[in-house]
Enzyme design. Structure first.
Site, PDB file in Angstrom:
ATOM      1  N   ASN A  14       0.894  -1.061  -0.264  1.00 20.49           N
ATOM      2  CA  ASN A  14      -0.024  -0.046  -0.092  1.00 20.49           C
ATOM      3  C   ASN A  14       0.742   1.421   0.069  1.00 20.49           C
ATOM      4  OD1 ASN A  14      -1.802   2.016   0.608  1.00 20.49           O
ATOM      5  ND2 ASN A  14      -2.182   1.396   2.480  1.00 20.49           N
ATOM      6  N   LYS A  16       0.016   4.347  -0.255  1.00 22.50           N
ATOM      7  CA  LYS A  16      -0.466   5.510   0.312  1.00 22.50           C
ATOM      8  C   LYS A  16      -0.209   6.690  -0.685  1.00 22.50           C
ATOM      9  CE  LYS A  16      -0.086   3.230   4.670  1.00 22.50           C
ATOM     10  NZ  LYS A  16      -0.007   3.393   6.228  1.00 22.50           N
ATOM     11  N   HIS A  99      -9.484   1.684   4.775  1.00 26.04           N
ATOM     12  CA  HIS A  99      -8.445   1.852   5.216  1.00 26.04           C
ATOM     13  C   HIS A  99      -8.581   2.787   6.477  1.00 26.04           C
ATOM     14  CE1 HIS A  99      -4.208   2.991   6.406  1.00 26.04           C
ATOM     15  NE2 HIS A  99      -3.949   1.711   5.719  1.00 26.04           N
ATOM     16  N   GLU A 101      -6.620   5.171   7.794  1.00 29.62           N
ATOM     17  CA  GLU A 101      -6.456   6.641   7.628  1.00 29.62           C
ATOM     18  C   GLU A 101      -7.625   7.287   7.020  1.00 29.62           C
ATOM     19  OE1 GLU A 101      -2.908   5.813   5.246  1.00 29.62           O
ATOM     20  OE2 GLU A 101      -1.924   5.362   7.282  1.00 29.62           O
ATOM     21  N   GLU A 168      -5.680  -4.770  10.442  1.00 29.25           N
ATOM     22  CA  GLU A 168      -4.680  -3.586  10.915  1.00 29.25           C
ATOM     23  C   GLU A 168      -4.962  -2.664  12.149  1.00 29.25           C
ATOM     24  OE1 GLU A 168      -2.293  -2.467   6.911  1.00 29.25           O
ATOM     25  OE2 GLU A 168      -4.226  -1.236   7.002  1.00 29.25           O
ATOM     26  N   GLY A 174       2.354   2.207  10.774  1.00 33.99           N
ATOM     27  CA  GLY A 174       3.521   3.257  10.532  1.00 33.99           C
ATOM     28  C   GLY A 174       4.114   3.703  11.905  1.00 33.99           C
ATOM     29  N   SER A 209       3.038  -1.926  10.353  1.00 31.21           N
ATOM     30  CA  SER A 209       4.478  -2.124  10.349  1.00 31.21           C
ATOM     31  C   SER A 209       5.161  -3.701  10.163  1.00 31.21           C
ATOM     32  CB  SER A 209       4.764  -1.789  11.978  1.00 31.21           C
ATOM     33  OG  SER A 209       4.581  -0.486  12.381  1.00 31.21           O
TER      34      SER A 209
HETATM   35  P1  PGA Z   1       2.717   0.187   7.566  1.00 32.74           P
HETATM   36  O1  PGA Z   1       1.267   0.325   6.848  1.00 32.74           O
HETATM   37  O2  PGA Z   1       3.218  -1.060   7.155  1.00 32.74           O
HETATM   38  O3  PGA Z   1       3.566   1.601   7.117  1.00 32.74           O
HETATM   39  O4  PGA Z   1       2.301   0.230   9.221  1.00 32.74           O
HETATM   40  C1  PGA Z   1       0.227  -0.387   6.808  1.00 32.74           C
HETATM   41  C2  PGA Z   1      -0.884   0.087   6.174  1.00 32.74           C
HETATM   42  O5  PGA Z   1      -1.401   1.106   6.507  1.00 32.74           O
HETATM   43  O6  PGA Z   1      -1.532  -0.445   5.255  1.00 32.74           O
END
Ligand code: PGA
Length: 255
Positions: A14, A16, A99, A101, A168, A174, A209
């Protein structure tokens, strides 16, 4: 066993809101050197601007293309929005829906997420539904209740509509933090149970992560059918190591 024997595990990147044309070109050039093993399905969820330019080159490598969001209406006066049909039209296979976010920064509701899922199915996209608890919910013991509520958007879905779920934890995205392997295993077992109860048994990815260092242990957890990778998918070197780890787990499962 980290996987459902009937389906290949999925390693989905992903990106983003990251990546310019030159980054995409460099990434694809580097991925050519490390083809994925047959046992691992690979996909990239690119920003809208990179979907079209990446489609052809990714196809050549057998890597599937996905979007990070869809709008729930099919077409019309919705300035700035992109429909599921438009994404299917340019060759997307997957679309991330819900997601964290988008839930937390853009204020997306479960009702909108449900509408987006149905829009994705109607257009022939394969949705990846993201769910996850916040840190306060993990701490006060309400993780399972939160996940079960988020999964209610699947009520009334056709039994044969394609679906992947990504677990998640919001606090793991992140941050460099991950749940313990025991928590991952327990939570995935719970999600698989809820999905079965809803008549939608599905592949369940872990995300938050995930990186080259922890991919093997995460993928070895019972009920983890792949990874949704954010930061570590931006570099072909680390993404390839994660794919390699998935291939290793597949070989171990077979052995
Ligand atoms: P990350 O993000 O691996 O940077 O923690 C995962 C995601 O948001 O899909």
């Amino acid at each position: 066993m980290g996987y459902n024997r009937h389906k290949r595990c999925l390693i989905a990147g992903n990106w983003k809101m990251n990546g310019l044309l030159e980054d995409a070109e460099q990434f694809i050039g580097e991925m050519v050197a490390n083809p994925a093993p047959e046992s691992v399905e690979v996909a990239i969820m690119a920003p809208f601007t990179l979907l079209h330019p990446m489609k052809g080159p990714l196809d050549k490598q057998g890597i599937r293309l996905g979007a990070q969001n869809v709008y729930f209406e099919a077409k019309g006066a919705f300035t700035g929005s992109i429909s599921a049909m438009m994404l299917r039209d340019i060759g997307c296979h997957y679309a991330i829906i819900g997601h964290s976010e988008r839930r937390h920064i853009m204020g997306e509701s479960d009702e909108q997420i449900k509408a987006k899922l149905h829009a994705a199915w109607a257009a022939g996209l394969d949705p990846i539904l993201c769910i996850g608890e916040q840190l306060s919910e993990r701490e006060d013991g309400s993780t399972n209740a939160v996940l079960e509520t988020q999964l209610q958007v699947l009520k009334g879905a056709m039994a044969d509509a394609p679906l992947t779920v990504a677990y998640e934890p919001v606090w793991a995205i992140g941050t460099g933090l991950t749940p313990t392997l025991e928590q991952v295993t327990e939570t995935h077992a719970f999600i698989h149970d809820v999905l079965k109860g809803l008549g939608k048994p599905s592949r369940v990815l872990y995300g938050g992560s995930a990186n080259a260092g922890n991919a093997h242990e995460l993928l070895s957890c019972e009920g983890v059918n792949g990874l949704l990778v954010g930061g570590a998918s931006l570099s072909a070197a680390s993404f390839s190591k994660i794919i390699e780890a998935a291939g290793k787990v597949a070989r171990e499962v077979k052995a």
